[in-house]
Design an enzyme around this catalytic site. Structure first.
Site: not given
Length: 644
Positions: A163-164
């Site tokens: 999850n950037e």
């Protein structure tokens, strides 16, 4: 050092429960025991335990301990269901970089978990199938009853799973595009950033947050900056790990190195009364100088009082007395004689005057770490007449580009043609090498011949640098420690054979000085393993006659630098000496311009080294000391066997 006393005070800036352990092994054992306790409890109740699992170097010791508990203490995983966080896309599960392979190698192949209870995102799907697959992945988690314990690491971008930055708190399992920094950090695993997949399948933040218990782990100095943001920063999309602050049962588990930038570790005096010792006083005074932009001798009582150091002033003041003590302590670290100055009073010098000359043994984890990190000091030791040896601990062969192999193979082939040398076996080998290189897939492990050629390239460069520095070739020792020789970034565990090789060199040289790499932010872990081998070897040599007359100095430079408050020997370099050091680094031509594994720092190694050395000199200058072009810093190893 502040740990758990007055907990509410020292954790004032922390928005999530955070536990700090002496080292990663101790912390990992605690995490594994929490998992094992839950599994045992659920097994008694004939219920499933659902684990969310992470990959990467962070959880490997947790998995190793779970395997040990299974094999030695009978912990069964027959009622355990697992869901992994993520997988690169597209990626075959049998590839070296696959998280399927990772989990099998580190955990699943060694325990009794049923195969149908293991779930890892599928990197082989047709792109059109991915959305429905992700929906079903979520459904399987719900059908299992939700995740009981979710393990997490953290990336430099603050990502959890993949999850950037920009990921929403309610996001679910999905395909994402990897951040540039994440791909750069993964480049070493794929033998080049260009081979890192641009996308991945990951559990969402919302999926992670639905877990009953979340444990985020981080080890090493390299994780310290992002840990401070995640633990003490505000909740924001740019750092997805900050979302964990809103979970009612999440914890952050750290070793001391990863925690070093938290307020309670870095500046505990702003939070609570401290138990002042010499090291903490020095750290506090250096911090205060930087905070108020004054040299040591200009600090006032008001400076101390206004920045949380009133109790220090009360106990050891006035300011003048503290300033003089710290100024003298720092002044005594500076020496132009790293091997000791003969016929001089060494009372306040970091090194002994006698014996002179000394035998100095410099351990270099890779074939260029010696000149990158302490090249100026190395040259100075040679010029002062000391007997200098270098122990190159690993071959460094995986850090050589394939093009360099082809270039050297062509050279040998052309040489044989020009001089009409009849070497049919050699020519066959050369043909095989070229054929392999032409057919080689990205990330494929090199053949034995190619690994050997790459090792010879690094060895030749090390010899060239040694000659330039004035070290006789017979004093260059190529140890080729076996743990490194996998052809992959992932290495074998340190073995007794590695330690025995190190012991043999120590007993051959019987050094008065040992220099070893202490910059443990090396992202591939080689420095840490090499330092551990040295510590274990020194323990085996503890009863040798020479050991009592030997000092061990730890250097940094390739990946990080010592904080000025830590330095115990500071070796100044002139502009000319800095140029000599640069030329020695340039002898390592395969690492010039673009190293294969540059890590997070995009600069060339010589640039990193020079800027760090100049930065250390500027810090000394700002504290009120003589102005030097550059300084190499060292910390003495006191023999406690711990890698912080």
């Amino acid at each position: 050092m502040i740990y758990y006393n007055e907990y509410e005070k020292v954790t004032y800036y922390e928005h999530i429960p955070t536990n700090i352990y002496e080292d990663a092994s101790t912390a990992s054992a605690e995490v594994a025991e929490e998992i094992a306790t839950l599994i045992r409890q659920r097994n008694k109740e004939d219920k499933h335990t659902v684990l969310g699992l992470a990959t990467g170097s962070t959880p490997t010791e947790v998995y190793a301990e779970l395997v040990r508990l299974h094999k030695e203490e009978g912990l069964t995983f027959k009622n355990v269901i697992t869901f992994n966080l993520d997988e690169y896309y597209p990626l075959d599960p049998h590839s070296l970089q696959s998280y399927v392979r990772f989990m099998n190698e580190h955990l699943f192949n060694h325990i009794d978990i049923p195969e149908d209870q293991v779930h890892i995102p599928d990197g082989t799907l047709d792109e059109k199938e991915v959305p429905e697959y992700c929906r079903k992945y979520e459904q399987k988690i719900r059908e299992a009853g939700g995740i009981d314990i979710q393990l997490l690491g953290i990336g430099r971008t603050g990502h959890i799973g993949f999850n950037e930055p920009g990921s929403r708190p309610n996001s679910r399992t999905r395909m994402i595009t990897l951040d540039r920094i994440t791909r750069k950090d993964a480049a070493s695993d794929f033998f080049g950033e260009e081979y890192v997949p641009r996308r991945a399948i990951t559990m969402g933040v919302g999926t992670i947050m639905d877990s009953d218990r979340i444990i985020l782990m981080a080890w090493g100095e390299g994780k310290a900056p992002i840990i401070r943001e995640a633990v003490e920063g505000n909740i924001r999309e740019q750092v997805p790990a900050t979302y964990l602050q809103e979970h009612e049962n999440a914890s952050v588990i750290l070793d001391e190195a990863a925690a070093e930038k938290l307020t309670r570790q870095r500046t505990p005096w702003v939070l609570t009364t401290c138990d002042w010792d010499d090291q903490l006083i020095r750290r506090a005074v250096v911090w205060l100088c930087q905070k108020v932009d004054k040299p040591v001798l200009k600090l006032t009582d008001e400076d101390y009082n206004e920045h949380g150091m009133g109790d220090l002033l009360t106990e050891y003041g006035p300011a003048y007395d503290i300033n003089i003590k710290i100024f003298n302590d720092l002044q005594h670290t500076i020496t132009g004689w790293p091997g000791g100055k003969p016929d001089a009073d060494d009372t306040h010098r970091p090194e002994r005057a006698k014996p002179f000359p000394k035998r100095a043994l410099i351990f270099s984890p890779h074939p260029d770490d010696d000149v990158i990190s302490m090249g100026g000091t190395l040259i100075r030791l040679v010029e002062h007449g000391h007997e200098v040896h270098v122990g190159y601990q690993t071959s460094g062969n995986i850090a050589v580009f394939d093009d360099d192999v082809i270039r050297f193979v062509d050279f040998v082939s052309d040489y044989n043609d020009i001089f009409d040398i009849d070497q049919s076996e050699a020519e066959d080998m050369l043909k095989n090498v070229k054929k392999f290189m032409q057919e080689k897939e990205p990330g494929q492990i090199d053949s034995y011949e190619i690994k050997h050629v790459k090792g010879l390239i690094r060895r030749g460069e090390a010899k060239a640098a040694g000659r330039y520095c004035g070290i006789p070739e017979e004093h260059l020792h190529f140890l080729n420690m076996p743990f490194y020789e996998t052809g992959r970034v992932k290495k074998k565990p340190l073995s007794q054979e590695d330690v025995d090789i190190t012991v043999a060199l120590l007993r051959e040289v019987e050094p008065h000085q040992i220099y070893a790499a202490g910059d443990l932010s090396d992202p591939h872990g080689t420095h840490r393993v090499c330092l551990k081998a040295i510590f274990l070897a020194l323990e085996e040599c503890k009863d040798d006659d020479w050991i009592d007359d030997c000092k061990v100095w730890l250097y940094r430079g390739a990946w990080q630098e010592w904080d000025i408050n830590e330095i115990e020997m500071a070796v100044p370099l002139s502009p000319e000496e800095l140029t000599k050091k640069r030329k020695a680094i340039f002898k390592h031509q395969s690492q010039k311009d673009r190293p294969l594994f540059p890590g997070a720092d995009e600069r060339e190694f010589w640039q990193r080294s020079e800027e760090r050395n100049r930065g250390t000199a500027q810090l000394y200058d700002a504290l009120g000391f003589a102005e030097y072009e550059a300084i190499e810093g060292f910390v003495e190893y006191k023999g406690n066997g711990q890698i912080k």
